[in-house]
Design a protein around this motif. Structure first.
Motif, mmCIF file in Angstrom:
data_model
loop_
_atom_site.group_PDB
_atom_site.id
_atom_site.type_symbol
_atom_site.label_atom_id
_atom_site.label_comp_id
_atom_site.label_asym_id
_atom_site.label_seq_id
_atom_site.Cartn_x
_atom_site.Cartn_y
_atom_site.Cartn_z
ATOM 1 N N LEU A 1 0.814 -1.216 0.000
ATOM 2 C CA LEU A 1 0.000 0.000 0.000
ATOM 3 C C LEU A 1 0.852 1.273 0.000
ATOM 4 N N LEU A 2 2.160 1.143 0.145
ATOM 5 C CA LEU A 2 3.032 2.313 0.162
ATOM 6 C C LEU A 2 3.009 3.016 -1.196
ATOM 7 N N VAL A 3 3.111 4.327 -1.166
ATOM 8 C CA VAL A 3 3.131 5.137 -2.381
ATOM 9 C C VAL A 3 4.560 5.569 -2.668
ATOM 10 N N ARG A 55 12.013 -5.903 1.354
ATOM 11 C CA ARG A 55 12.894 -4.741 1.440
ATOM 12 C C ARG A 55 12.447 -3.690 0.426
ATOM 13 N N ILE A 56 12.889 -2.457 0.640
ATOM 14 C CA ILE A 56 12.615 -1.384 -0.302
ATOM 15 C C ILE A 56 13.374 -1.668 -1.591
ATOM 16 N N ALA A 57 12.687 -1.501 -2.713
ATOM 17 C CA ALA A 57 13.270 -1.811 -4.016
ATOM 18 C C ALA A 57 13.472 -0.548 -4.844
ATOM 19 N N GLY A 58 14.282 -0.671 -5.885
ATOM 20 C CA GLY A 58 14.515 0.465 -6.768
ATOM 21 C C GLY A 58 13.340 0.748 -7.676
ATOM 22 N N GLY A 108 0.738 -1.137 10.540
ATOM 23 C CA GLY A 108 1.024 0.245 10.873
ATOM 24 C C GLY A 108 2.468 0.616 10.574
ATOM 25 N N PRO A 109 2.817 1.893 10.720
ATOM 26 C CA PRO A 109 4.148 2.362 10.318
ATOM 27 C C PRO A 109 5.297 1.745 11.101
ATOM 28 N N PHE A 110 5.109 1.466 12.385
ATOM 29 C CA PHE A 110 6.226 0.963 13.175
ATOM 30 C C PHE A 110 6.435 -0.529 12.997
ATOM 31 N N THR A 111 5.372 -1.257 12.765
ATOM 32 C CA THR A 111 5.529 -2.674 12.445
ATOM 33 C C THR A 111 6.194 -2.829 11.082
ATOM 34 N N ALA A 144 0.644 6.767 4.920
ATOM 35 C CA ALA A 144 -0.526 7.621 5.131
ATOM 36 C C ALA A 144 -1.252 7.885 3.819
ATOM 37 N N GLU A 145 -0.491 8.189 2.775
ATOM 38 C CA GLU A 145 -1.117 8.444 1.474
ATOM 39 C C GLU A 145 -1.692 7.164 0.891
ATOM 40 N N GLY A 146 -0.971 6.051 1.015
ATOM 41 C CA GLY A 146 -1.473 4.790 0.499
ATOM 42 C C GLY A 146 -2.751 4.341 1.176
ATOM 43 N N LEU A 147 -2.826 4.518 2.493
ATOM 44 C CA LEU A 147 -4.034 4.125 3.215
ATOM 45 C C LEU A 147 -5.196 5.067 2.909
ATOM 46 N N ARG A 148 -4.893 6.338 2.679
ATOM 47 C CA ARG A 148 -5.954 7.270 2.276
ATOM 48 C C ARG A 148 -6.590 6.791 0.968
#
Length: 338
Positions: A64-66, A78-81, A118-121, A149-153
């Motif tokens: 869900l991350l933007v 992990r975060i990808a390019g 959530g953000p911390f998990t 926050a934007e993704g969940l919105r």
């Protein structure tokens, strides 16, 4: 009952019960039918982690991350390019779930709950591209929080569009939050831990997510020492917790008095050794005992409390799932009739 509690407009009907999120199996159509059938007052979007990567708590939440794509590497997210097949699979699973929800609940008019990490998990479980958890980098955690926050919105808006007669309740799953606050998240080596996040910082970041989604938010934490005051002051309307893990009653009493709703995990999430699921009377009695020990008026109980299993039900049998959800539903009705 103080004025704050009396004035609270709970985003669920009195005597409600719901599930935490996960169910066993891989058939989302059947899982959704079970939830809508057994939990008519507050159904939720089921999560089926048995489907594999992308259906798990971290992968599903990270999808869900933007503008922060993720990928699997050495069995960790992990975060990808750039976006890849792992992220596409997670998106496809979510889309399939939402399509099934739309098909089965299109005419539903009432509160419905969706869940996300959530953000911390996420920060405690997602890796940076260079290695190490996102938690090691305060700037990365801020970026993650804003992206989530934007993704969940967007996610909440999508559910509202699909179910125009329903009202959406968002549950943020934060099992790692107490460990993050206590500085107990181990590094990759296991010989050290990441620095604790200050409560004020954690409160502000949770508030960023809660304010962005513009819908009532429950924070779920199936761990000891749930930070109830932090969660309440961040803007959550309720907290979900496992009753078996409660060590101190005073913080719960203070939270109730301050107007925080409670999703009380009063039924085991897996069958007990004797194999028998709890009855609705047993589940209701556990909730009543907590309330009586705290000394609050009985009339307030069914309004401020939602009955739930202790945690997700992914490890339970299908037979136990139906039995325990029925017990929770009927326990809520018993509390309403008290």
């Amino acid at each position: 009952m103080d004025d704050r509690t009396a004035a609270a407009a709970w985003p669920w009907p009195a005597g409600a019960a719901t599930g935490i999120g996960s169910l066993p199996g891989t058939d989302i159509a059947e899982a959704q039918r079970i939830v809508l059938g057994e939990l008519p007052a507050l159904p939720h979007l089921p999560e089926l982690p048995a489907r594999g990567p992308g259906a798990d708590l971290v992968g599903r939440g990270a999808s869900l991350l933007v503008d922060l794509p993720v990928e699997l590497y050495a069995a960790r997210w992990r975060i990808a390019g750039r976006p890849g097949r792992d992220l596409r699979r997670a998106h496809d699973l979510m889309e399939r779930d939402l399509d099934q929800l739309t098909e089965q609940a299109e005419e539903y008019a009432g509160p419905i709950k969706v869940q996300a990490a959530g953000p911390f998990t996420l920060a405690a479980n997602l890796d940076l591209p260079i290695g190490g958890r996102m938690l090691r980098d305060a700037g990365a955690v801020r970026d993650l929080t804003e992206s989530l926050a934007e993704g969940l919105r967007i996610h909440v808006a999508d559910v509202r569009r699909r179910l125009p007669r329903a009202t959406v309740l968002l549950q943020l799953d934060e099992p790692s939050l107490p460990a993050v606050l206590a500085g107990q998240i181990p590094t990759e080596s296991g010989f050290s831990v990441y620095r604790a996040v200050e409560p004020g910082t954690a409160r502000a970041m949770l508030a960023t997510v809660i304010e962005a989604v513009d819908t009532p938010v429950v924070v779920h934490c199936c761990a000891p020492d749930v930070p109830l005051e932090l969660i309440r002051t961040a803007g959550a309307v309720a907290v979900a917790f496992d009753l078996d893990l409660v060590r101190k009653l005073d913080p719960i009493g203070e939270a109730i008095d301050a107007g925080l709703g409670l999703l009380v995990g009063a039924a085991p999430s897996v069958a007990p050794p004797n194999g028998r699921p709890p009855t609705s009377a047993q589940v209701a009695d556990r909730v009543r005992q907590l309330w009586r020990r705290l000394g609050f008026p009985v009339r307030q109980l069914a309004e401020q409390v939602v009955v739930t299993p202790a945690c997700g039900l992914a490890g339970a049998t299908p037979e136990y799932v139906r039995a325990v959800l029925t017990a929770c539903r009927d326990a809520g009705r018993r509390l309403y009739e008290d």
